[in-house]
Design an enzyme around this catalytic site. Structure first.
Site, PDB file in Angstrom:
ATOM      1  CB  SER A 116      -0.950  -0.032   1.206  1.00 50.80           C
ATOM      2  OG  SER A 116      -2.079   0.763   0.972  1.00 50.80           O
ATOM      3  CE  LYS A 168     -16.838  21.220  10.437  1.00 57.51           C
ATOM      4  NZ  LYS A 168     -15.594  21.348   9.673  1.00 57.51           N
TER       5      LYS A 168
END
Length: 300
Positions: A116, A168
């Site tokens: 990764s 949010k």
């Protein structure tokens, strides 16, 4: 006198003072010894190590820059033993290696694992080396969080959220992920995944389409990765150092040097062999930064 009235206590105090004096002297000697330069004689290969989960890039960037600007360092080996980590630091190290390649040869040496984000970094090097059994690949991005809504209801807690925008509190651990929020986060993850693919393609001189075909998150052995074009050669760290020296035109014996450790002396670190900070950095923590007010992050 105190020494006559309390001879045992006096002896303990004197002994303690002697021990502390010895520690101060040893600390001074250790600090002086660690300031000695390793770059004064001959042509050398600098080795920059990346171990454990990638949480920060600062030390690696500093070491790459220092080796790049040191005339006696003719090439650099980036030794990677990492399962990946946060996106930002991985990209920063990738960019620094690309910059370093303009001045010096850079060879990536994979240890037991370079997957990764670890592979992301390796792909920036001139040459990528691995062992046949190295765990690598895992070209993908993951974002995860734990939903605690059911637990909160069970124990009678009601979260109260006051926010300035509709999204949010997206991916809040106390609310279900709404369909439109999932679309947004999926697009976010796909964007980073595409950046990953594009950078690997550029670093490896492959087409984006060829890398994309390999970038479904699966892991590969070093042997398979070489067959797929993700790895150039087999070899251990010593082989990588030799190859870096050969590519840089180093004559004679090739010597590897490592970045100097800070001169700050720690008795505890000396006894334990590693600092508490290093131990903390290796813990598999499940967050990196704050977004939307909640702790979550995309990982490589």
């Amino acid at each position: 006198m105190f020494s006559r009235r309390h001879p045992f206590l006096f002896f303990v105090l004197v002994l303690t003072g002697m021990v502390f004096s010895f520690m101060i002297i040893m600390s001074s000697l250790f600090a002086v010894s660690t300031r000695k330069t390793r770059f004064d004689l001959g042509e050398k290969i600098g080795v920059v190590e990346i171990n454990g989960v990638i949480r920060s890039s600062r030390t690696v960037l500093e070491n790459l820059k220092k080796f790049r600007e040191t005339p006696s360092i003719k090439a650099i080996v980036v030794r990677i033993n990492s399962p990946g980590g946060a996106v930002g630091p991985s990209q920063e190290i990738y960019r620094e290696i690309v910059k370093t390649r303009e001045a010096k040869v850079v060879v990536a040496s994979m240890g037991s694992i370079a997957a990764s984000g670890g592979y992301y970094i390796a792909s920036a090097a001139d040459t990528v080396m691995a062992n046949p059994g190295t765990l690598t690949g895992s070209i993908g991005v993951i974002m995860s969080y734990t939903n605690l809504e059911a637990l909160f209801k069970k124990i009678g807690l009601t979260p109260v959220v006051i926010k300035s925008g509709e999204y949010k509190d997206m991916a809040s651990p106390v609310n279900d992920l709404k369909p439109d929020e999932k679309v947004i986060l999926q697009a976010f993850t796909d964007d980073i995944h595409q950046q990953f693919i594009t950078d690997v393609a550029q670093g490896r001189n492959m087409t984006v389409e060829d890398v994309a075909a390999l970038a479904d998150g699966r892991i590969y052995t070093g042997k398979k990765a070489r067959e797929l074009g993700l790895v150039d050669k087999f070899g251990n760290l010593a082989d990588a150092v030799e190859l870096a020296g050969k590519k840089a035109g180093v004559k004679g014996k090739v010597s590897a040097v490592y970045p100097e450790k800070p001169s700050k002396f720690s008795i505890l670190e000396l006894l334990m062999g590693r600092s508490a900070k290093e131990l903390v950095n290796d813990l598999p923590l499940n967050y990196e930064g704050v977004a939307g007010g909640y702790l979550y992050r995309p990982d490589m």
